[in-house]
Each structure stands twice: as C-alpha cells, then as structure tokens.
Design an enzyme around this catalytic site. Structure first.
Site: not given
Ligand SMILES: O=P(O)(O)OC[C@H]1O[C@H](O)[C@H](O)[C@@H](O)[C@@H]1O
Length: 544
Positions: A207, A386, A213, A355, A506, A269-270
């Site tokens: 986003k 199980h 990462e 979240e 972060k 994002g979620r």
């Molecule tokens: O889609 P991006 O901007 O890379 O973000 C990826 C993810 O990282 C963040 O730290 C948020 O906690 C998430 O809500 C998000 O989905």
C-alpha cells in the site's frame, strides 16, 4: 458515544444477566426449548449460521441488541458506508465496501467518483490477467508466465495467500502462485530456488511502497531475475508489476507506472484483498471468478448495511463475541474451518481482528476500562481435533469457537467428505452437551477414571455452513468477519482502522540496524539487555 460504555444501563443489565447465564447449562437450554436448534439460526446470503449452541437466551440477545442501539451502531455503520472519515486518527474514509459495489452503483466521496475509479482498476486488472493467463503476455525471452510470486507483507500478503489457497479448486489459468513476505532471506531464497526467471512474474504489493520487508524482497527478486536473464535490466518491465497507492514510490523503485495497479488510502491494508491487492488471486482464478467473489462480499455488505440489528448476522456474531469477551471472561476465540482450502483463514483473521481491535484508548483518546480485541486463533478441522481440542473440551478456559463447513466437497472421494462432516457435527455437539459422570459410569468406567472422562460440556460454538466453497461464498465469509470486527470496535468505542502500535518496532529496527552491521557501533542509547544481545550477535557475525 462519549461516556464510558460500562456505565450505561445496557452494559450493567448484561453484567447482571451474565450471573444468571453462568448458572445455566446448554443442556438445560436445549431441553427447555425443543425448537432452539431451528430457532436460533440465521441466514446471510448463502451462509447458514446456527448460533443456538451459544451461552445465550432470548433475553441475552435482547440485551445485547439494546447495547448496540445505545452505542449507535447503526449510525456508525451508515457513516462507514457513506464515506465519512470514521478513521479519525488518520482522517480517512473507510470504504473497503466500495471495492465491491456493482458497476451500476454510484458513490462520490471527497470529490472522487469512487465506483468509476474502482471499476477502472478492475478493468485494467482483468485485461492484464487475461493476457497473462492466455499466454499473450510473455516474459523477456518470449516465454509465457507460469509462476507468479506475490511479494508483500501483512494485508498485502495474508489476504492474497489465504484467498489463493481457498480458491485453488478454481485455479484454471495455468499459473501457480507463491507468496514471499518475510524479510528472513530464507523466504525469497526458497520461493525462487527452483524457478525459471524466464517464466516468472513478480507482483510487488505494498500500500505504502515503503515497507522494509517488501522492498528488500523486491530488490532481491529483481537482482535474481536480471542475473538469470543475462544481466539485461530491460527484463524488469516484463516480469515486475506493482500494486500500491503510491505512483511515485513505484516509479522510484523502477517499475513502470504502466505496470502498476492502484488503490486508495481509504482501503485499509487488512481490508484490501478485494482491491488490486488481490491481483495474484485474479491471475489464478480469472476475472470472472474474481467478480463472483466481489459479488459475494457485496451481498453481505448489503445485509450488514440494511438488516435490522436483531436480524443482522455480522452484528449478532459481533455482539456474541463482545458477550464472551466482556461478560463471560473469554480470552481467546477459535476459528475452525472444516475445509483444508481455508487453512490460512485463521491467520488472515488474526490480522483482521487483532490489528483492527487491539486498541486501549477510545476514539477520543481516553483509556478503556474493559477488554478489547479478540485473540483469534485456529487450524482446520479435523487436524485441530488431534492437537488442541482437548483444552477446549476439558481445560479450564472458555474458548468460544466458530465452526465453518461446506455441505459439498470441492473434490468428492468415496465417503471421505461424509466422514469429515461427521466430525464437524460431532464436535459442536460434544462441546455443547459433554458427558456427565452418570453417563460415564454407566458405560462401566472404573470409578477412579470417571472424573477424568467427564466432559463438562457447555462450551459455546457457532456453526457456519454453506453449500459449497465457491468464490461467492468465500467472499461472503470474509465480509462477514470484516463486519463482525467493526461491530465489536463500535461497541468498544475504539478506532478499528488505524494501527499506530506497529510503528515503534519498525522505527527501532531502523535505528538498531546500523549497530548490527557497522564497525563502529555506538550503543549510547541502547538498554543493557538489547545491547548485550546485539554484541553477542555481532561476535557471531565476526563484527567486533
Ligand atoms: O502494504 P504495505 O504498505 O506494505 O503494508 C503492509 C503491512 O504493514 C504495516 O506494518 C501494517 O501494520 C499493516 O497493516 C500492513 O498491511
């Protein structure tokens, strides 16, 4: 609602009522009302929801609905659908529901014709997906694309991977997908190790397009691709596409905006799977199936938007979760899909719920005086049976559980699906009704073993059943949970749409990174525990 919700008459009434319910057993509730199993059920789109095995009476449901009315749930829901900036801390609209509005709908928010913009991106995605799936889109050396590698994390990974797995029975484009999320280098290494760059397409999903990462993985993917295709940087244009809200950062990374699919800041994002974030799913199942998924989402959106509170299924399920969390002391909530294809669904729900609702101040910044944020967890049945079901059956904790199943299998093999479903039915019945000491003794159990074999029962479950796992029922299921999460967030008076809590870690990782790699580490502001751990790490990496 400004005042603390726990001070309302509705909350207090539920508290008093909870004392009665604690004394009641599901055995008695079912014995007293032979129609309970038919009556306490509801339908939303193609989902049949049986909530009769919950620790509730008609009075509980009435009191919970009164609480929802008191906090103005219907108004908050209407505000969300209208595009009001209900994500106040980020001053944003919350419009994931607009991603699945039909083409004929209209919605203008902040001067933006939202429906036209959504449909334009969907059209571009569909055109691209058709070219890739038909082999018309070829890689740098003229080969068709066989493998798509989705690079993203959080909402840019969990939704697509979960949906890709869920809809595997509908994958028909000759394209298989892999998902790389972790900055642990083993993730990208393992994903590409056996791939041929000539037939690999990377979909970089972020986003913000600033996530450490994802950018690190995308850079490594680009290095691997260019090295594998003779060092020609021009290859990137045929093997990389991006999904993001930031044109500029995509450009800075070196991906042509022609190869970019956009979305908007009003998609969290979620909640982003039904946006361009779902591109890898569309590449797998095709645009028509993707559209069916969106229609499934929309059917539940419409129900949530229009059904009265007392017959509104996401509202009802959200209120049940509040009931267990705040009045009966549940700490966690199990989600148990009896569908191997849904094996990533609990992981997806963890981000969605935790979240969203893992907050400890109300929308106006006041600390809450009650628990928020359910802890969702789970695994597909029957595997979980199980492993951890023992604790749900005979442990000391209250673990409300959602059981999800489909009447028809996606692959019918002998009587396997009947055996599978008999487990589904048996578990919720065993959890509800258990086995008394008398019943256990009557089976000839030695007296000293009786207490060990008693099953107390009274463990609440909700059964969600659809005819078949299709793109439509899948979309319905995801939308159901999205709206459950919102319902809880409104009762708790928190903002389910920001996530400030993930920021600090972060920032600190970025601050600490030079200490791990640099030769002249300056540990001035680092606590003694972290400094010792890092020094130890440096020694092992030969950086004294
Ligand atoms: O889609 P991006 O901007 O890379 O973000 C990826 C993810 O990282 C963040 O730290 C948020 O906690 C998430 O809500 C998000 O989905």
């Amino acid at each position: 609602m400004a005042a603390d919700v726990t001070t309302t008459a509705e909350w207090q009434a539920l508290r008093t009522h909870a004392d009665e319910i604690r004394e009641t057993h599901l055995r008695d509730l079912f014995a007293a009302d032979p129609t309970r199993g038919e009556r306490l059920t509801a339908e939303v789109a193609d989902l049949y929801v049986d909530y009769s095995k919950n620790l509730v009476t008609d009075e509980t449901l009435r009191l919970l609905t009164a609480l929802a009315e008191r906090v103005g749930l219907a108004e908050r829901v209407a505000a969300m659908f209208s595009g009001a900036h209900i994500n106040a801390t980020e001053d944003r609209a919350v419009l994931h529901t607009a991603l699945r509005l039909p083409r004929s709908a209209s919605l203008t928010v902040d001067g933006q014709d939202v429906v036209a913009d959504v449909q334009a991106v969907l059209d571009r995605m569909a055109a691209f997906a058709r070219r890739v799936r038909s082999g018309q889109w070829v890689g740098h050396t003229g080969e068709r694309i066989r493998t798509v590698v989705n690079i993203g994390i959080g909402g840019s990974d969990l939704g697509p991977v979960m949906a890709y797995e869920a809809l595997k029975a509908f994958a028909d484009g000759g394209v298989s997908c892999r998902f790389v999320s972790n900055i642990d280098p083993t993730d990208i290494h393992g994903a590409v190790a056996d791939l041929d760059p000539a037939s690999t397409l990377f979909v970089v999903v972020s986003k913000t397009f600033s996530t450490q990462e994802t950018l690190a993985n995308a850079r490594e993917a680009r290095r691997w691709l260019v090295a594998g295709l003779g060092g020609d940087e021009a290859a990137v244009a045929r093997h990389f596409v991006a999904v993001s809200t930031s044109d500029q950062r995509v450009r800075d990374f070196g991906i042509d905006p022609e190869n970019m699919f956009g979305f908007w800041d009003w998609v969290g994002g979620r909640y982003s799977l039904p946006s361009a974030v779902g591109l890898s799913v569309m590449l797998s199942v095709g645009p028509e199936r993707f559209a069916e998924m969106l229609a499934g989402y929309h059917a539940v959106d419409e129900h949530f938007r229009t059904a009265p509170l007392e017959r509104n299924v996401p509202v009802l399920m959200g209120l049940l979760n509040v009931w267990y969390t705040n009045f009966l002391g549940a700490q966690t909530h199990a989600v148990l899909p009896y569908s191997q294809y849904l094996h990533r669904f609990p992981a997806y729900l963890q981000q969605l719920t935790m979240e969203s609702n893992g907050k400890s101040v109300t929308v106006d910044g006041t600390p809450v005086s009650y628990d928020t944020g359910e802890i969702f967890w789970g695994e597909p049945g029957t595997n979980g049976q199980h492993a951890f079901y023992q604790l749900i059956h005979q442990g000391t904790r209250l673990v409300p559980a959602d059981f999800i199943a489909f009447s028809e299998p996606n692959h019918d093999i002998g009587d396997m699906h009947d055996l599978f479903m008999s487990n589904f039915f048996a578990q919720t019945a065993a959890l509800a009704f258990g086995r008394t000491a008398e019943q256990v003794a009557a089976e000839g159990t030695p007296a000293e073993l009786v207490p060990h074999k008693v099953m107390a029962g009274n463990h609440p479950t909700t059964s969600i059943v659809a005819d078949r796992l299709t793109p439509a029922t899948f979309g319905q299921l995801v939308a159901l949970y999205e709206h459950i999460v919102l319902t809880e967030g409104v009762i708790w008076n928190i903002n389910p749409f920001d996530q400030w809590g993930v920021e600090l870690g972060k920032v600190m990782a970025n601050q600490l990174a030079p200490l791990l790699t640099g030769q002249d580490a300056e540990f001035a502001d680092v606590d003694s525990s972290t400094a010792t751990l890092i020094r130890r790490y440096r020694r092992h990496r030969g950086r004294h």
